[in-house]
Write an enzyme that holds these catalytic residues in place. Sequence first.
Site, PDB file in Angstrom:
ATOM      1  N   GLN A 177      55.000  41.823 148.235  1.00 54.40           N
ATOM      2  CA  GLN A 177      54.426  42.336 146.976  1.00 54.40           C
ATOM      3  C   GLN A 177      54.217  43.840 147.013  1.00 54.40           C
ATOM      4  OE1 GLN A 177      54.256  40.637 144.308  1.00 54.40           O
ATOM      5  NE2 GLN A 177      54.449  38.566 145.107  1.00 54.40           N
ATOM      6  N   CYS A 338      50.839  29.729 145.801  1.00 54.58           N
ATOM      7  CA  CYS A 338      51.097  29.575 147.247  1.00 54.58           C
ATOM      8  C   CYS A 338      50.042  30.296 148.075  1.00 54.58           C
ATOM      9  CB  CYS A 338      52.494  30.077 147.624  1.00 54.58           C
ATOM     10  SG  CYS A 338      53.788  29.248 146.746  1.00 54.58           S
TER      11      CYS A 338
HETATM   12  N1  7TS Z   1      54.616  36.797 150.772  1.00 60.51           N
HETATM   13  C1  7TS Z   1      54.063  37.161 149.605  1.00 60.51           C
HETATM   14  C2  7TS Z   1      52.889  38.100 149.599  1.00 60.51           C
HETATM   15  C3  7TS Z   1      54.613  36.667 148.416  1.00 60.51           C
HETATM   16  O1  7TS Z   1      54.060  37.039 147.256  1.00 60.51           O
HETATM   17  C4  7TS Z   1      55.723  35.793 148.457  1.00 60.51           C
HETATM   18  C5  7TS Z   1      56.292  35.175 147.218  1.00 60.51           C
HETATM   19  C6  7TS Z   1      56.271  35.485 149.706  1.00 60.51           C
HETATM   20  C7  7TS Z   1      55.686  35.995 150.836  1.00 60.51           C
HETATM   21  C8  7TS Z   1      57.489  34.638 149.841  1.00 60.51           C
HETATM   22  O2  7TS Z   1      58.576  35.325 149.353  1.00 60.51           O
HETATM   23  P1  7TS Z   1      60.032  34.623 149.262  1.00 60.51           P
HETATM   24  O3  7TS Z   1      60.856  35.630 148.531  1.00 60.51           O
HETATM   25  O4  7TS Z   1      60.492  34.391 150.649  1.00 60.51           O
HETATM   26  O5  7TS Z   1      59.809  33.365 148.487  1.00 60.51           O
HETATM   27  N2  7TS Z   1      55.381  35.101 146.141  1.00 60.51           N
HETATM   28  C9  7TS Z   1      55.529  34.439 144.998  1.00 60.51           C
HETATM   29  C10 7TS Z   1      54.622  34.503 143.960  1.00 60.51           C
HETATM   30  O6  7TS Z   1      53.578  35.184 143.980  1.00 60.51           O
HETATM   31  N3  7TS Z   1      55.036  33.723 142.958  1.00 60.51           N
HETATM   32  O7  7TS Z   1      56.198  33.153 143.300  1.00 60.51           O
HETATM   33  C11 7TS Z   1      56.515  33.579 144.571  1.00 60.51           C
END
Ligand code: 7TS
Length: 385
Positions: A177, A338
Amino acid sequence: MDNAASAQKPLAVTNALAHYYATNHANVHRGVHALSDRATEAFENAREYSRQFVNARHTREIIFVRGTTEGLNLVASSYGRHRLKPGDEILVSEMEHHSNIVPWQLMAEQTGSAVRMIPMDDRGEIILDEYQNLLNEKTAVVAITYVANSLGTVNPIRLMTAQAHDVGAAVVVDAAQAAPHLKLDVQELDCDFLTLSGHKMYGPTGIGILYGRERLLDAIPPYQGGGEMIRKVTFQGTEYAEIPHKFEAGTPNIADSVGFGAAVQFMQDLGLDTIAAHENRLLEYAHQQAAEMEDLRIFGQAENKSGVFAFALGDIHPHDIGTIVDRDGIAIRVGHHCAMPVMRHFDVAATARASFAVYNTTDEIDRLFESLQGVRRIFGKWWMI
Ligand code: 7TS
């Protein structure tokens, strides 16, 4: 306004993908032919753009992964197997996304180490005194998010890293993020690992990067085995390739790496400071509007906040809010994001979350708040309108 989940793609990125497939595609690092050379060059250029984006010392320190989730699993698995022993402790904050909790729990189970939680306060800020109390000679890893996806809190990574290093712990930063909103500098942060997802920063899905300090990447075992990651294979044993290839088994996601490189350039062309200033203005505007609605509760009131406006409206269920504003053409996310420990902290099952990107406008925020008035009407809260 669901950009924390995934951002939309500019033409710069979709054109780069189309151009790559139309003119340059072949497998990388293995062909003697011109197409393979061009594909390899495009792929390795994307690694260089990624290096610049996080200010790593060398492209050897940049590993292409599927996204943040894979980056964190890679570190937990490879660094964990190398370093963790029974009795060791892994510190993870209360505001982590599940992908920075569960891989550590899996590794703790396998190594006899333990995951301990760094608590946050009701504004959504890490309690730094508690963090310092938790750090001790058993602390092997501190795994922390730079920006919390459910609250928007920006954590003081530089400070936390220095304190972790004082006890000899490695620091893993989840920058999923942070990458769309903040300038990243792994040398300034002095972290040991940092990972992010391309799709949240205007790039394609299925691609991200993991930065790792060269000395550590050299020392730890590979994550997966296969082609590309070896120097020599015999039935007596295998020698691994140099980093970063040691961690990139199999045909990589070449096209999306190229698309990711284009996304990085798109952000740099706009200017990371310009992006941050625009989004901070949007967040401030949303907070101002919210102050006028007395039944609106904001989750995440940290001093330093980025990108995320999470809220509840009276006792109306967030899923109802999400469904009704969707009818007005507004996309927000509702649910636990999540981050179930965060929901538990605030004793709610879910929140509603608007999250901003560079293409959002204050007009759109006005429309969100008009739509929220509609939600109140539907639920009969006429005396509040
Ligand atoms: N870490 C953070 C802080 C995140 O916000 C997310 C995904 C992930 C890890 C995982 O990322 P990915 O690209 O491997 O899935 N966050 C979110 C969210 O806030 N809404 O949908 C996915």
